[in-house]
Design a protein around this motif. Sequence first.
Motif, PDB file in Angstrom:
ATOM      1  N   VAL A  77     -10.325   8.336  -3.287  1.00 55.70           N
ATOM      2  CA  VAL A  77      -9.494   7.712  -2.313  1.00 55.70           C
ATOM      3  C   VAL A  77      -8.136   7.710  -2.992  1.00 55.70           C
ATOM      4  O   VAL A  77      -7.321   7.934  -2.183  1.00 55.70           O
ATOM      5  N   GLY A  78      -7.878   7.382  -4.245  1.00 61.09           N
ATOM      6  CA  GLY A  78      -6.474   7.587  -4.820  1.00 61.09           C
ATOM      7  C   GLY A  78      -5.949   8.768  -4.919  1.00 61.09           C
ATOM      8  O   GLY A  78      -6.700   9.694  -5.317  1.00 61.09           O
ATOM      9  N   VAL A 101     -15.972   4.949  -1.633  1.00 61.83           N
ATOM     10  CA  VAL A 101     -15.865   4.336  -2.889  1.00 61.83           C
ATOM     11  C   VAL A 101     -15.728   2.754  -3.043  1.00 61.83           C
ATOM     12  O   VAL A 101     -15.828   2.032  -4.089  1.00 61.83           O
ATOM     13  N   THR A 105     -16.517   0.166  -6.269  1.00 62.39           N
ATOM     14  CA  THR A 105     -15.267  -0.122  -7.247  1.00 62.39           C
ATOM     15  C   THR A 105     -15.090  -1.904  -7.140  1.00 62.39           C
ATOM     16  O   THR A 105     -14.981  -2.387  -8.175  1.00 62.39           O
ATOM     17  N   MET A 155      -4.814  -6.350  -0.400  1.00 68.05           N
ATOM     18  CA  MET A 155      -5.895  -6.842   0.417  1.00 68.05           C
ATOM     19  C   MET A 155      -6.588  -5.768   1.468  1.00 68.05           C
ATOM     20  O   MET A 155      -6.495  -5.878   2.401  1.00 68.05           O
ATOM     21  N   GLY A 156      -6.713  -4.335   0.814  1.00 64.06           N
ATOM     22  CA  GLY A 156      -7.176  -3.392   1.522  1.00 64.06           C
ATOM     23  C   GLY A 156      -8.721  -3.266   1.736  1.00 64.06           C
ATOM     24  O   GLY A 156      -9.421  -4.158   1.341  1.00 64.06           O
ATOM     25  N   ARG A 157      -9.255  -1.939   1.542  1.00 63.93           N
ATOM     26  CA  ARG A 157     -10.843  -1.952   1.786  1.00 63.93           C
ATOM     27  C   ARG A 157     -11.402  -2.432   0.534  1.00 63.93           C
ATOM     28  O   ARG A 157     -12.178  -3.223   0.729  1.00 63.93           O
ATOM     29  N   ARG A 179       1.358  -6.939   2.310  1.00 66.48           N
ATOM     30  CA  ARG A 179       2.244  -6.455   3.096  1.00 66.48           C
ATOM     31  C   ARG A 179       2.321  -6.727   4.660  1.00 66.48           C
ATOM     32  O   ARG A 179       3.266  -7.192   5.210  1.00 66.48           O
ATOM     33  N   LYS A 182      -3.471  -9.773   7.744  1.00 69.42           N
ATOM     34  CA  LYS A 182      -4.900  -9.437   7.624  1.00 69.42           C
ATOM     35  C   LYS A 182      -5.669 -10.216   8.398  1.00 69.42           C
ATOM     36  O   LYS A 182      -5.538 -11.404   8.659  1.00 69.42           O
ATOM     37  N   ALA A 213       5.612   2.887  -5.773  1.00 69.54           N
ATOM     38  CA  ALA A 213       5.945   1.861  -5.071  1.00 69.54           C
ATOM     39  C   ALA A 213       5.069   0.517  -5.663  1.00 69.54           C
ATOM     40  O   ALA A 213       5.793  -0.477  -5.620  1.00 69.54           O
ATOM     41  N   THR A 214       4.050   1.090  -6.366  1.00 69.49           N
ATOM     42  CA  THR A 214       3.617  -0.074  -7.100  1.00 69.49           C
ATOM     43  C   THR A 214       3.477   0.251  -8.839  1.00 69.49           C
ATOM     44  O   THR A 214       2.791  -0.790  -9.554  1.00 69.49           O
ATOM     45  N   ARG A 237      -4.776   1.262 -10.739  1.00 64.27           N
ATOM     46  CA  ARG A 237      -4.275   2.545 -11.299  1.00 64.27           C
ATOM     47  C   ARG A 237      -3.479   1.933 -12.505  1.00 64.27           C
ATOM     48  O   ARG A 237      -2.980   1.041 -12.424  1.00 64.27           O
ATOM     49  N   ASP A 261     -10.470  -1.384 -16.050  1.00 64.47           N
ATOM     50  CA  ASP A 261     -10.952  -0.057 -15.908  1.00 64.47           C
ATOM     51  C   ASP A 261     -10.188   1.227 -15.887  1.00 64.47           C
ATOM     52  O   ASP A 261     -10.576   2.381 -16.101  1.00 64.47           O
ATOM     53  N   HIS A 284     -12.762   3.736 -16.937  1.00 71.07           N
ATOM     54  CA  HIS A 284     -12.548   4.189 -15.565  1.00 71.07           C
ATOM     55  C   HIS A 284     -13.892   4.768 -14.866  1.00 71.07           C
ATOM     56  O   HIS A 284     -14.016   5.929 -14.299  1.00 71.07           O
ATOM     57  N   THR A 287     -16.193   4.055  -9.665  1.00 75.23           N
ATOM     58  CA  THR A 287     -16.979   4.782  -8.842  1.00 75.23           C
ATOM     59  C   THR A 287     -18.464   5.638  -9.440  1.00 75.23           C
ATOM     60  O   THR A 287     -18.923   6.468  -8.785  1.00 75.23           O
TER      61      THR A 287
HETATM   62  P1  NAP Z   1      -6.534   0.551   0.737  1.00 70.05           P
HETATM   63  O1  NAP Z   1      -7.342   0.267   1.744  1.00 70.05           O
HETATM   64  O2  NAP Z   1      -5.334   1.538   1.276  1.00 70.05           O
HETATM   65  O3  NAP Z   1      -5.881  -0.844   0.197  1.00 70.05           O
HETATM   66  C1  NAP Z   1      -4.742  -0.762  -0.448  1.00 70.05           C
HETATM   67  C2  NAP Z   1      -4.046  -2.109  -0.305  1.00 70.05           C
HETATM   68  O4  NAP Z   1      -2.810  -2.172  -0.883  1.00 70.05           O
HETATM   69  C3  NAP Z   1      -3.663  -2.221   1.293  1.00 70.05           C
HETATM   70  O5  NAP Z   1      -3.945  -3.743   1.279  1.00 70.05           O
HETATM   71  C4  NAP Z   1      -2.269  -2.411   0.919  1.00 70.05           C
HETATM   72  O6  NAP Z   1      -1.362  -3.223   2.065  1.00 70.05           O
HETATM   73  C5  NAP Z   1      -1.928  -2.659  -0.403  1.00 70.05           C
HETATM   74  N1  NAP Z   1      -0.360  -2.258  -0.775  1.00 70.05           N
HETATM   75  C6  NAP Z   1      -0.157  -0.802  -0.853  1.00 70.05           C
HETATM   76  N2  NAP Z   1       0.887  -0.403  -1.272  1.00 70.05           N
HETATM   77  C7  NAP Z   1       1.414  -1.997  -1.814  1.00 70.05           C
HETATM   78  C8  NAP Z   1       2.576  -2.283  -2.351  1.00 70.05           C
HETATM   79  N3  NAP Z   1       3.568  -1.429  -2.724  1.00 70.05           N
HETATM   80  N4  NAP Z   1       2.823  -3.647  -2.618  1.00 70.05           N
HETATM   81  C9  NAP Z   1       1.636  -4.421  -2.145  1.00 70.05           C
HETATM   82  N5  NAP Z   1       0.431  -4.102  -1.744  1.00 70.05           N
HETATM   83  C10 NAP Z   1       0.773  -2.830  -1.443  1.00 70.05           C
HETATM   84  O7  NAP Z   1      -7.078   1.376  -0.572  1.00 70.05           O
HETATM   85  P2  NAP Z   1      -8.527   1.210  -1.167  1.00 70.05           P
HETATM   86  O8  NAP Z   1      -9.600   1.750  -0.566  1.00 70.05           O
HETATM   87  O9  NAP Z   1      -8.650  -0.390  -1.112  1.00 70.05           O
HETATM   88  O10 NAP Z   1      -8.122   1.868  -2.645  1.00 70.05           O
HETATM   89  C11 NAP Z   1      -7.302   1.121  -3.538  1.00 70.05           C
HETATM   90  C12 NAP Z   1      -6.764   1.848  -4.776  1.00 70.05           C
HETATM   91  O11 NAP Z   1      -7.732   1.623  -5.627  1.00 70.05           O
HETATM   92  C13 NAP Z   1      -6.892   3.224  -4.779  1.00 70.05           C
HETATM   93  O12 NAP Z   1      -5.615   3.898  -4.060  1.00 70.05           O
HETATM   94  C14 NAP Z   1      -7.282   3.944  -6.002  1.00 70.05           C
HETATM   95  O13 NAP Z   1      -6.043   4.248  -6.651  1.00 70.05           O
HETATM   96  C15 NAP Z   1      -7.878   2.615  -6.667  1.00 70.05           C
HETATM   97  N6  NAP Z   1      -9.263   3.020  -7.094  1.00 70.05           N
HETATM   98  C16 NAP Z   1      -9.701   2.891  -8.095  1.00 70.05           C
HETATM   99  C17 NAP Z   1     -10.976   3.192  -8.564  1.00 70.05           C
HETATM  100  C18 NAP Z   1     -11.463   3.102  -9.868  1.00 70.05           C
HETATM  101  O14 NAP Z   1     -12.316   4.282 -10.312  1.00 70.05           O
HETATM  102  N7  NAP Z   1     -11.139   2.328 -10.559  1.00 70.05           N
HETATM  103  C19 NAP Z   1     -11.998   3.587  -7.515  1.00 70.05           C
HETATM  104  C20 NAP Z   1     -11.584   3.655  -6.223  1.00 70.05           C
HETATM  105  C21 NAP Z   1     -10.189   3.269  -5.934  1.00 70.05           C
HETATM  106  P3  NAP Z   1      -1.308  -3.149   3.287  1.00 70.05           P
HETATM  107  O15 NAP Z   1      -2.636  -3.400   3.900  1.00 70.05           O
HETATM  108  O16 NAP Z   1      -0.326  -4.045   3.783  1.00 70.05           O
HETATM  109  O17 NAP Z   1      -0.523  -1.615   3.655  1.00 70.05           O
END
Ligand code: NAP
Length: 317
Positions: A77-78, A101, A105, A155-157, A179, A182, A213-214, A237, A261, A284, A287
């Motif tokens: 997803v990332g 994922v 996760t 607070m995404g997926r 941002r 929800k 951005a993060t 990340r 992780d 890491h 998933t």
């Molecule tokens: P997602 O649904 O897009 O959720 C990301 C959340 O982060 C959204 O709520 C978004 O806010 C918020 N966000 C984005 N940019 C931001 C910023 N600059 N400041 C504050 N909040 C911000 O993504 P997801 O599916 O949950 O996945 C999130 C991340 O987890 C992935 O991108 C990946 O890097 C990481 N991940 C890691 C693993 C691992 O193996 N450890 C596995 C899977 C994913 P808004 O809702 O307001 O847009």
Amino acid sequence: MTKIFMTRPLPDSVQAAAADLFDLTVRPQTSPLTVEEMRTALSDYDGVVPTLGDMFSSEIFVAEPAWRCQILANFGVGYNHIDVDAATASGLTVTNTPGAVTDATADTAMTLMLMSARRAGEGERLLRAGHWEGWHPTQLLGMHLGGKTVGIVGMGRIGQAIARRCHFGFGMHVAYHSRSAKTLDFPATQMDSLLHLAAAVDVLVVAVPGGDATHHLINAQVLSVMQSHAHLINIARGNVVEESALIAALSAGDIGGAGLDVYEFEPVVPEALKAMENVVLLPHIGTAALEVREDMGMMTVTNLKAFFTGEIPPNKV
Ligand code: NAP
């Protein structure tokens, strides 16, 4: 026949599904692509399945005016390792694997929360070292998660899946900073700033995407307002957390512990973190379950299939 290049071996079922549809080449190595390999992949194949560590930066794309490759179907997803704007400017489509994922996760975040709060890593090290002398009432006392407050950053997926587990599974209070507004089907308090969230919670969990951005969103200032018993969990990340500031905060006792992780300079993990008892370090594995990696792989195949039959791929980013 359409030529596809997988940059790592994926589960057998995924490779078989891709080989049914395409002329598939699987790179046998498990390491990230070199710059030379990335350029060769773009010039010799119609589609590439990259993943974490394959640094498709703008310099890669601008090296040629036009590439044979039309799509980067990212496994994961990332996709912060891909410069999507530069890819798009070079005429490439980028897809990812959201949803597949999420639960795994979130489960890893809970593993880290429990291990960090309940000192599980420290206890296992003690036992394996032969230093356990038997149960006693004040040994390895950690923090009970029930009734505590978790703060979700992003607070995404995945953030919502963690929050659901905390609320329904552990009876925790949920707070978050986001941002966008929800709509949630469980109680959660939205905080007006990241600093207010960090100061209020017993466990702060990072679940935002990586990228500019993060970068260092969790810095010395954020860590300084956390309570001295609070734990930081990062499943997002590595460079979302300023690792040197985290080491300083842990060393000074400004926070209670950390569960990680992902790492800023992955796969390098600072010796300072490895030496601390109150830190849980996972390689890491967010998933890392066969079913999940199969689902992710099948999503990449679905994205490729849609793209090469002239449709918009379901997970275009
Ligand atoms: P997602 O649904 O897009 O959720 C990301 C959340 O982060 C959204 O709520 C978004 O806010 C918020 N966000 C984005 N940019 C931001 C910023 N600059 N400041 C504050 N909040 C911000 O993504 P997801 O599916 O949950 O996945 C999130 C991340 O987890 C992935 O991108 C990946 O890097 C990481 N991940 C890691 C693993 C691992 O193996 N450890 C596995 C899977 C994913 P808004 O809702 O307001 O847009």
